[in-house]
Design a protein around this motif. Sequence first.
Motif, PDB file in Angstrom:
ATOM      1  N   VAL A  20      25.175  34.700  43.927  1.00 36.79           N
ATOM      2  CA  VAL A  20      23.947  34.501  43.161  1.00 36.79           C
ATOM      3  C   VAL A  20      24.279  34.204  41.694  1.00 36.79           C
ATOM      4  O   VAL A  20      23.633  33.363  41.056  1.00 36.79           O
ATOM      5  CB  VAL A  20      23.038  35.739  43.280  1.00 36.79           C
ATOM      6  CG1 VAL A  20      21.843  35.629  42.342  1.00 36.79           C
ATOM      7  CG2 VAL A  20      22.550  35.893  44.720  1.00 36.79           C
ATOM      8  N   MET A  21      25.304  34.890  41.157  1.00 32.34           N
ATOM      9  CA  MET A  21      25.738  34.612  39.790  1.00 32.34           C
ATOM     10  C   MET A  21      26.210  33.164  39.659  1.00 32.34           C
ATOM     11  O   MET A  21      25.892  32.471  38.684  1.00 32.34           O
ATOM     12  CB  MET A  21      26.853  35.569  39.384  1.00 32.34           C
ATOM     13  CG  MET A  21      27.441  35.303  38.003  1.00 32.34           C
ATOM     14  SD  MET A  21      26.222  35.474  36.685  1.00 32.34           S
ATOM     15  CE  MET A  21      26.123  37.267  36.574  1.00 32.34           C
ATOM     16  N   LEU A  22      26.964  32.701  40.649  1.00 30.26           N
ATOM     17  CA  LEU A  22      27.394  31.302  40.652  1.00 30.26           C
ATOM     18  C   LEU A  22      26.189  30.378  40.668  1.00 30.26           C
ATOM     19  O   LEU A  22      26.150  29.364  39.948  1.00 30.26           O
ATOM     20  CB  LEU A  22      28.283  31.035  41.863  1.00 30.26           C
ATOM     21  CG  LEU A  22      28.674  29.568  42.112  1.00 30.26           C
ATOM     22  CD1 LEU A  22      29.517  29.046  40.952  1.00 30.26           C
ATOM     23  CD2 LEU A  22      29.414  29.419  43.441  1.00 30.26           C
ATOM     24  N   GLY A  23      25.185  30.728  41.480  1.00 27.80           N
ATOM     25  CA  GLY A  23      23.991  29.896  41.586  1.00 27.80           C
ATOM     26  C   GLY A  23      23.256  29.756  40.263  1.00 27.80           C
ATOM     27  O   GLY A  23      22.852  28.656  39.881  1.00 27.80           O
ATOM     28  N   GLY A  48      23.210  25.102  43.577  1.00 29.09           N
ATOM     29  CA  GLY A  48      22.610  26.342  43.095  1.00 29.09           C
ATOM     30  C   GLY A  48      21.524  26.857  44.018  1.00 29.09           C
ATOM     31  O   GLY A  48      21.405  28.064  44.255  1.00 29.09           O
ATOM     32  N   ASP A  49      20.727  25.947  44.560  1.00 30.47           N
ATOM     33  CA  ASP A  49      19.667  26.348  45.485  1.00 30.47           C
ATOM     34  C   ASP A  49      20.246  26.995  46.735  1.00 30.47           C
ATOM     35  O   ASP A  49      19.707  27.993  47.236  1.00 30.47           O
ATOM     36  CB  ASP A  49      18.829  25.128  45.867  1.00 30.47           C
ATOM     37  CG  ASP A  49      17.679  25.467  46.796  1.00 30.47           C
ATOM     38  OD1 ASP A  49      16.786  26.217  46.381  1.00 30.47           O
ATOM     39  OD2 ASP A  49      17.688  24.996  47.945  1.00 30.47           O
ATOM     40  N   SER A  50      21.348  26.459  47.234  1.00 27.10           N
ATOM     41  CA  SER A  50      21.967  27.042  48.427  1.00 27.10           C
ATOM     42  C   SER A  50      22.504  28.442  48.133  1.00 27.10           C
ATOM     43  O   SER A  50      22.477  29.321  49.002  1.00 27.10           O
ATOM     44  CB  SER A  50      23.095  26.142  48.941  1.00 27.10           C
ATOM     45  OG  SER A  50      24.201  26.146  48.060  1.00 27.10           O
ATOM     46  N   CYS A  51      22.987  28.671  46.908  1.00 27.68           N
ATOM     47  CA  CYS A  51      23.472  29.999  46.531  1.00 27.68           C
ATOM     48  C   CYS A  51      22.362  31.038  46.663  1.00 27.68           C
ATOM     49  O   CYS A  51      22.557  32.112  47.250  1.00 27.68           O
ATOM     50  CB  CYS A  51      23.997  29.988  45.095  1.00 27.68           C
ATOM     51  SG  CYS A  51      25.509  29.040  44.826  1.00 27.68           S
ATOM     52  N   PHE A  52      21.204  30.719  46.127  1.00 17.24           N
ATOM     53  CA  PHE A  52      20.099  31.680  46.143  1.00 17.24           C
ATOM     54  C   PHE A  52      19.534  31.869  47.542  1.00 17.24           C
ATOM     55  O   PHE A  52      19.325  33.005  47.999  1.00 17.24           O
ATOM     56  CB  PHE A  52      18.993  31.220  45.187  1.00 17.24           C
ATOM     57  CG  PHE A  52      19.231  31.593  43.762  1.00 17.24           C
ATOM     58  CD1 PHE A  52      18.869  32.836  43.284  1.00 17.24           C
ATOM     59  CD2 PHE A  52      19.848  30.704  42.895  1.00 17.24           C
ATOM     60  CE1 PHE A  52      19.095  33.197  41.968  1.00 17.24           C
ATOM     61  CE2 PHE A  52      20.083  31.043  41.577  1.00 17.24           C
ATOM     62  CZ  PHE A  52      19.712  32.295  41.106  1.00 17.24           C
ATOM     63  N   ASN A  53      19.259  30.788  48.228  1.00 18.73           N
ATOM     64  CA  ASN A  53      18.576  30.907  49.518  1.00 18.73           C
ATOM     65  C   ASN A  53      19.451  31.541  50.597  1.00 18.73           C
ATOM     66  O   ASN A  53      18.955  32.334  51.406  1.00 18.73           O
ATOM     67  CB  ASN A  53      18.077  29.532  49.967  1.00 18.73           C
ATOM     68  CG  ASN A  53      16.776  29.153  49.303  1.00 18.73           C
ATOM     69  OD1 ASN A  53      15.702  29.625  49.660  1.00 18.73           O
ATOM     70  ND2 ASN A  53      16.859  28.289  48.301  1.00 18.73           N
ATOM     71  N   THR A  54      20.736  31.204  50.645  1.00 15.77           N
ATOM     72  CA  THR A  54      21.594  31.826  51.657  1.00 15.77           C
ATOM     73  C   THR A  54      21.689  33.325  51.443  1.00 15.77           C
ATOM     74  O   THR A  54      21.674  34.101  52.407  1.00 15.77           O
ATOM     75  CB  THR A  54      23.005  31.217  51.638  1.00 15.77           C
ATOM     76  OG1 THR A  54      23.560  31.314  50.318  1.00 15.77           O
ATOM     77  CG2 THR A  54      22.993  29.770  52.074  1.00 15.77           C
ATOM     78  N   GLN A  55      21.757  33.749  50.185  1.00 12.10           N
ATOM     79  CA  GLN A  55      21.887  35.182  49.914  1.00 12.10           C
ATOM     80  C   GLN A  55      20.571  35.928  50.098  1.00 12.10           C
ATOM     81  O   GLN A  55      20.558  37.098  50.496  1.00 12.10           O
ATOM     82  CB  GLN A  55      22.432  35.403  48.498  1.00 12.10           C
ATOM     83  CG  GLN A  55      23.761  34.722  48.243  1.00 12.10           C
ATOM     84  CD  GLN A  55      24.755  34.895  49.380  1.00 12.10           C
ATOM     85  OE1 GLN A  55      25.142  36.020  49.707  1.00 12.10           O
ATOM     86  NE2 GLN A  55      25.174  33.803  50.002  1.00 12.10           N
TER      87      GLN A  55
END
Length: 386
Positions: A248-251, A301-308
């Motif tokens: 999430v931080m990466l996102g 970035g969107d994939s970071c948030f949604n996957t988590q």
Amino acid sequence: MAVAIQVVAIVGPQLSMVISGVFYSLYIAVFIQPSTWAFYTASVFIGIAAAVLWTAQGNCLTVNSDETTIGRNSGIFWALLQSSLFFGNLYIYFAWQGKTHISESDRRTVFIALTVISLVGTVLFFLIRKQEDTKAPGEEDSTNEIQGDSSSSQSKMTRAVAAFKRSIKLSFTKEILLLSVTTAYTGLELTFFSGVYGTCIGAVNRFGNEEKSLIGLSGIFIGVGEILGGGIFGLVSKKNRFGRNPVVMLGIIVHFIAFYLIFFNMPNDAPIAPMEGTDGIAYMIPSKEVAIFCSFLLGLGDSCFNTQLLSILGFLYSEDSAPAFAIFKFVQSICAAVAYFYSNYFLLQWQLLIMVVVGFFGTITFFTVEWEAAAFVARGSDYSSI
């Protein structure tokens, strides 16, 4: 939200996905020979179907995963879901390149193909294994999914009402309220990358004759970012000992970089420019390369948030996942609609500022829930994957 939970409670997640898929196919088919009444009618039904589909597939993802596989499965699911962005925009970019007018034949070809693909995907829902198929013979049902035990004496309607009551109660829990801020951010940035940013690119006259084709290219690179993010986070989930927070931080870092570059690259009036476009300049001469690179960053970035988010919801609510995913989609959809509304009136800088503020607080609230989840697991369970 209420309808989605009750439908899944009554007919189960698999049949719910099939029914929703049929409505999706009908919605696409409307564009083969569009008419006003059919379009608006189908739009209402697909709104309901989307809520049911997301609730059902979140439930299905959870019951077919455990603590060690929910991160991997969420990543793979997200990569497959977003592959449509890549392949769809890739086709449009090459098939319609150089065209200033889309003929009726071109339109029909695209929507007939999409309708067939949608129907095939709907049929494939029948091949998804059911919850009972994953258990060993004689194993007790360890979960209390909203569809209930088939041996229960409760009627389906009673289970549906009970599921709705649980979703209302769940909406006011600390974890859901905190995660709702993160979910709200995903709704805002969903509207931005799927609607607003493409409009901005198409409105920049300094991009020359390629301004329209760049919209399709932007969609391709958004898809590349989504697929890359979902694939990587899914494949390395078992090897990640630090939980979901680093992803999430990466996102948020990736998105902040994208917002900064967009702010410098895109004219401030691009989202609300007239049909003729804008000749304005921001803080640099608009660059096509920077614009497309930002598309990739937005997707990643969107994939970071949604996957988590999918992963943590499936982890925290493994025994009652459908209401949690219904709330997730409800909040995301509301915020996406709000963003679509103000995008027609706000300059680019204000839209970016809203996402920066909400994204910052959404990251903090996600960290809080993840730390509490990690502390809980450390007291009694394994915590071996994101």
